[in-house]
Design a protein around this motif. Structure first.
Motif, mmCIF file in Angstrom:
data_model
loop_
_atom_site.group_PDB
_atom_site.id
_atom_site.type_symbol
_atom_site.label_atom_id
_atom_site.label_comp_id
_atom_site.label_asym_id
_atom_site.label_seq_id
_atom_site.Cartn_x
_atom_site.Cartn_y
_atom_site.Cartn_z
ATOM 1 N N ARG A 30 -6.469 -2.628 1.781
ATOM 2 C CA ARG A 30 -5.706 -3.819 2.387
ATOM 3 C C ARG A 30 -5.642 -5.020 1.123
ATOM 4 O O ARG A 30 -4.650 -5.633 0.985
ATOM 5 C CB ARG A 30 -6.476 -4.275 3.519
ATOM 6 N N SER A 31 -6.473 -5.147 0.317
ATOM 7 C CA SER A 31 -6.701 -6.207 -0.667
ATOM 8 C C SER A 31 -5.527 -5.959 -1.926
ATOM 9 O O SER A 31 -5.040 -6.977 -2.164
ATOM 10 C CB SER A 31 -8.065 -6.089 -1.162
ATOM 11 N N LEU A 32 -5.442 -4.408 -2.208
ATOM 12 C CA LEU A 32 -4.506 -4.124 -3.171
ATOM 13 C C LEU A 32 -3.272 -4.381 -2.638
ATOM 14 O O LEU A 32 -2.132 -4.798 -3.617
ATOM 15 C CB LEU A 32 -4.754 -2.835 -3.525
ATOM 16 N N LYS A 33 -2.997 -4.167 -1.337
ATOM 17 C CA LYS A 33 -1.626 -4.137 -0.677
ATOM 18 C C LYS A 33 -1.269 -5.735 -0.929
ATOM 19 O O LYS A 33 -0.098 -6.290 -1.204
ATOM 20 C CB LYS A 33 -1.393 -3.833 0.380
ATOM 21 N N LEU A 34 -2.340 -6.627 -0.409
ATOM 22 C CA LEU A 34 -2.081 -7.965 -0.514
ATOM 23 C C LEU A 34 -1.909 -8.597 -1.641
ATOM 24 O O LEU A 34 -1.121 -9.459 -2.045
ATOM 25 C CB LEU A 34 -3.066 -8.746 0.316
ATOM 26 N N ALA A 35 -2.719 -8.291 -2.684
ATOM 27 C CA ALA A 35 -2.501 -8.764 -4.229
ATOM 28 C C ALA A 35 -1.175 -8.511 -4.562
ATOM 29 O O ALA A 35 -0.600 -9.229 -5.526
ATOM 30 C CB ALA A 35 -3.721 -7.946 -5.036
ATOM 31 N N THR A 44 0.663 -16.351 -13.454
ATOM 32 C CA THR A 44 -0.220 -16.535 -14.522
ATOM 33 C C THR A 44 -1.460 -15.710 -15.027
ATOM 34 O O THR A 44 -2.056 -15.475 -16.096
ATOM 35 C CB THR A 44 -0.662 -18.056 -14.675
ATOM 36 N N ILE A 45 -1.834 -14.698 -13.993
ATOM 37 C CA ILE A 45 -3.217 -13.816 -14.157
ATOM 38 C C ILE A 45 -2.387 -12.497 -13.843
ATOM 39 O O ILE A 45 -1.457 -12.351 -13.350
ATOM 40 C CB ILE A 45 -4.151 -13.929 -13.460
ATOM 41 N N THR A 46 -3.330 -11.451 -14.244
ATOM 42 C CA THR A 46 -2.778 -10.115 -13.916
ATOM 43 C C THR A 46 -3.114 -9.693 -12.673
ATOM 44 O O THR A 46 -3.643 -10.195 -12.094
ATOM 45 C CB THR A 46 -3.968 -9.148 -14.926
ATOM 46 N N LEU A 47 -2.455 -9.039 -12.224
ATOM 47 C CA LEU A 47 -2.534 -8.286 -10.839
ATOM 48 C C LEU A 47 -3.928 -7.624 -10.412
ATOM 49 O O LEU A 47 -4.497 -7.689 -9.464
ATOM 50 C CB LEU A 47 -1.583 -7.022 -10.618
ATOM 51 N N GLU A 48 -4.627 -7.053 -11.701
ATOM 52 C CA GLU A 48 -6.113 -6.673 -11.474
ATOM 53 C C GLU A 48 -6.911 -7.480 -11.173
ATOM 54 O O GLU A 48 -7.735 -7.539 -10.390
ATOM 55 C CB GLU A 48 -6.406 -6.078 -12.928
ATOM 56 N N GLU A 49 -6.877 -8.752 -11.939
ATOM 57 C CA GLU A 49 -7.616 -10.009 -11.802
ATOM 58 C C GLU A 49 -7.369 -10.601 -10.509
ATOM 59 O O GLU A 49 -8.332 -10.990 -9.516
ATOM 60 C CB GLU A 49 -7.390 -11.075 -12.748
ATOM 61 N N TYR A 297 -11.633 -0.598 -12.652
ATOM 62 C CA TYR A 297 -11.753 0.213 -11.506
ATOM 63 C C TYR A 297 -10.273 -0.171 -10.481
ATOM 64 O O TYR A 297 -9.696 0.713 -10.128
ATOM 65 C CB TYR A 297 -12.876 -0.259 -10.499
ATOM 66 N N ILE A 298 -10.088 -1.353 -10.309
ATOM 67 C CA ILE A 298 -8.683 -1.643 -9.709
ATOM 68 C C ILE A 298 -7.504 -1.195 -10.247
ATOM 69 O O ILE A 298 -6.686 -0.688 -9.628
ATOM 70 C CB ILE A 298 -8.875 -3.405 -9.483
ATOM 71 N N THR A 299 -7.340 -1.177 -11.784
ATOM 72 C CA THR A 299 -6.435 -0.647 -12.186
ATOM 73 C C THR A 299 -6.432 0.934 -11.899
ATOM 74 O O THR A 299 -5.288 1.352 -11.723
ATOM 75 C CB THR A 299 -6.502 -0.901 -13.820
ATOM 76 N N SER A 300 -7.401 1.458 -12.015
ATOM 77 C CA SER A 300 -7.275 2.919 -11.731
ATOM 78 C C SER A 300 -6.771 3.326 -10.010
ATOM 79 O O SER A 300 -6.142 4.064 -9.910
ATOM 80 C CB SER A 300 -8.676 3.664 -11.706
ATOM 81 N N GLN A 301 -7.128 2.282 -9.352
ATOM 82 C CA GLN A 301 -6.822 2.208 -8.154
ATOM 83 C C GLN A 301 -5.390 2.128 -7.895
ATOM 84 O O GLN A 301 -4.628 2.813 -6.888
ATOM 85 C CB GLN A 301 -7.720 1.452 -7.175
ATOM 86 N N LEU A 302 -4.687 1.188 -8.490
ATOM 87 C CA LEU A 302 -3.268 0.565 -8.515
ATOM 88 C C LEU A 302 -2.344 1.653 -8.836
ATOM 89 O O LEU A 302 -1.320 1.852 -8.466
ATOM 90 C CB LEU A 302 -3.200 -0.678 -9.264
ATOM 91 N N ASP A 304 -2.370 4.542 -7.781
ATOM 92 C CA ASP A 304 -2.169 5.218 -6.566
ATOM 93 C C ASP A 304 -0.883 4.442 -5.813
ATOM 94 O O ASP A 304 -1.046 3.445 -5.383
ATOM 95 C CB ASP A 304 -3.466 5.467 -5.752
ATOM 96 N N SER A 305 0.287 5.067 -5.751
ATOM 97 C CA SER A 305 1.460 4.520 -5.096
ATOM 98 C C SER A 305 1.219 4.114 -3.933
ATOM 99 O O SER A 305 1.983 3.241 -3.338
ATOM 100 C CB SER A 305 2.657 5.132 -5.531
ATOM 101 N N SER A 306 0.255 4.798 -3.134
ATOM 102 C CA SER A 306 0.244 4.266 -1.762
ATOM 103 C C SER A 306 -0.534 2.867 -1.311
ATOM 104 O O SER A 306 -0.265 2.275 -0.346
ATOM 105 C CB SER A 306 -1.171 5.417 -1.195
ATOM 106 N N TYR A 307 -0.992 2.424 -2.495
ATOM 107 C CA TYR A 307 -1.331 0.889 -2.204
ATOM 108 C C TYR A 307 -0.294 -0.079 -2.446
ATOM 109 O O TYR A 307 -0.498 -1.118 -2.239
ATOM 110 C CB TYR A 307 -2.338 0.575 -3.399
ATOM 111 N N ILE A 308 0.998 0.455 -2.700
ATOM 112 C CA ILE A 308 2.037 -0.431 -3.148
ATOM 113 C C ILE A 308 2.906 -0.729 -1.776
ATOM 114 O O ILE A 308 3.331 0.234 -1.142
ATOM 115 C CB ILE A 308 3.168 -0.067 -4.322
ATOM 116 N N PRO A 309 3.167 -1.959 -1.340
ATOM 117 C CA PRO A 309 3.761 -2.138 0.181
ATOM 118 C C PRO A 309 5.306 -1.361 0.100
ATOM 119 O O PRO A 309 5.814 -1.151 -0.898
ATOM 120 C CB PRO A 309 3.797 -3.809 0.089
ATOM 121 N N ASN A 310 5.393 -0.801 1.159
ATOM 122 C CA ASN A 310 6.971 -0.247 1.004
ATOM 123 C C ASN A 310 8.221 -1.022 0.943
ATOM 124 O O ASN A 310 9.077 -0.615 0.403
ATOM 125 C CB ASN A 310 6.861 0.402 2.659
ATOM 126 N N ASN A 311 7.766 -2.334 1.212
ATOM 127 C CA ASN A 311 9.284 -3.286 1.115
ATOM 128 C C ASN A 311 9.287 -3.853 -0.533
ATOM 129 O O ASN A 311 10.114 -4.721 -0.788
ATOM 130 C CB ASN A 311 8.927 -4.383 1.961
#
Length: 312
Positions: A30-35, A44-49, A297-302, A304-311
């Motif tokens: 849920r957090s990765l999708k929202l981020a 101004t910051i990275t997606l991972e941060e 760790y977040i970078t490794s999880q990102l 995985d394309s399943s974390y990216i919202p479908n829209n």
């Protein structure tokens, strides 16, 4: 003396430890999708941060139902010597909190900022904007004084070096139990609302010596010993450093630092023969290591394309 039950701390260490647990997979996803969705607002910051910050807020709001006071989320320790970046970080955490839960009372969200000169300027500025801060990595009275003058609602003196909790067998032979007592006395004598919340205590005797402090953050292994131990009231009172200071009426005079950076830096550098400055830098370094590990760790999880919202 009270255990840290009314307030809850979301440390960088605990964020990393929590998000790798299988039972936290839903929070992480849920957090990765929202981020990913809101990243354009915080370009101004990275997606991972950003994702690490969102996870911290998600975890904080998850426990808010079980606590009566505040929740604490730590600012990125990589910004420990950058006032502007810490201010933006704290404001961003509040913004994320409002996105995740628009009904949450953000006055209960406390940003943990490093007790550097730059970090304390952040507290001064954020107080004017209604954002509460806690000064962490406190190892000296100079830092405690500056934090009180800057308007921190509380401080976390580290009784021992943070390394004692992260490196097995590492010993700190110079605990700052006395600083905890002196800081609380200073706040009371100067009518400052800042509270003292000691952490990194290593054993039951140290907890008893701090009986009378505003609050304590207690490690689970020490808490288990505390729960299973009974000691006579007379023994505890005789060991408490606070009980021994209740009859002291003399007001100790300390220098004011809020508007004197050069004096603060000189005095802090000399505090405890340089040990306070060393311990602070060491703690910040360890927190930065934890931040880097969480980002990786977040970078490794990102990936995985399943974390990216479908829209998107």
């Amino acid at each position: 003396m009270q255990r840290e039950t009314k307030d809850e701390n979301i440390f960088r260490y605990s964020v990393l430890l929590e998000i790798v647990k299988p039972n936290r997979s839903a929070v992480l996803k849920r957090s990765l999708k929202l981020a990913t969705t809101i990243h354009p607002q915080f370009a101004t910051i990275t997606l991972e941060e950003l994702a690490v910050e969102v996870v911290g807020i998600e975890l904080a709001l998850e426990v808010i139902q079980t606590v009566h006071g505040n929740v604490h989320v730590m600012a990125n320790p990589s910004y420990s010597y950058n006032t502007e970046a810490i201010v933006a970080n704290a404001q961003r955490l509040h913004h994320i909190c409002q996105i995740v839960d628009p009904d949450f009372d953000t006055s209960r969200l406390v940003t943990k900022v490093p007790a550097t000169w730059e970090g304390m300027q952040v507290s001064r500025q954020l107080k004017q904007n209604g954002i509460n801060t806690l000064a962490t990595t406190i190892f000296s009275m100079e830092q405690a004084i500056l934090a009180g003058e800057a308007g921190c609602i509380s401080i976390s003196p580290f009784v021992h070096e943070l390394k004692t909790e992260t490196y097995k067998g590492y010993k700190d032979t110079n605990p700052i139990l006395g600083v905890c007592v002196q800081a609380q006395q200073f706040y009371h004598q100067n009518s400052l609302p800042t509270r003292v919340k000691a952490c990194v205590t290593l054993n039951l005797d140290e907890l008893i010596m701090l009986a009378g402090i505003d609050a304590l953050t207690i490690a689970p292994k020490v808490l288990k010993v505390l729960i299973s131990t009974e000691r006579p009231k007379e023994e505890m009172e005789s060991m408490s450093l606070f009980a021994k200071t209740t009859i002291v009426t003399e007001i100790v005079k300390y220098a004011s630092y809020m508007d004197c950076e050069s004096q603060y830096r000189v005095h802090f550098a000399a505090s405890e023969s340089g040990k306070a400055q060393f311990k602070t830098a060491q703690a910040i370094s360890l927190f930065c290591d934890a931040q880097t590990a969480a980002d990786l760790y977040i970078t490794s999880q990102l990936e995985d394309s399943s974390y990216i919202p479908n829209n998107l």
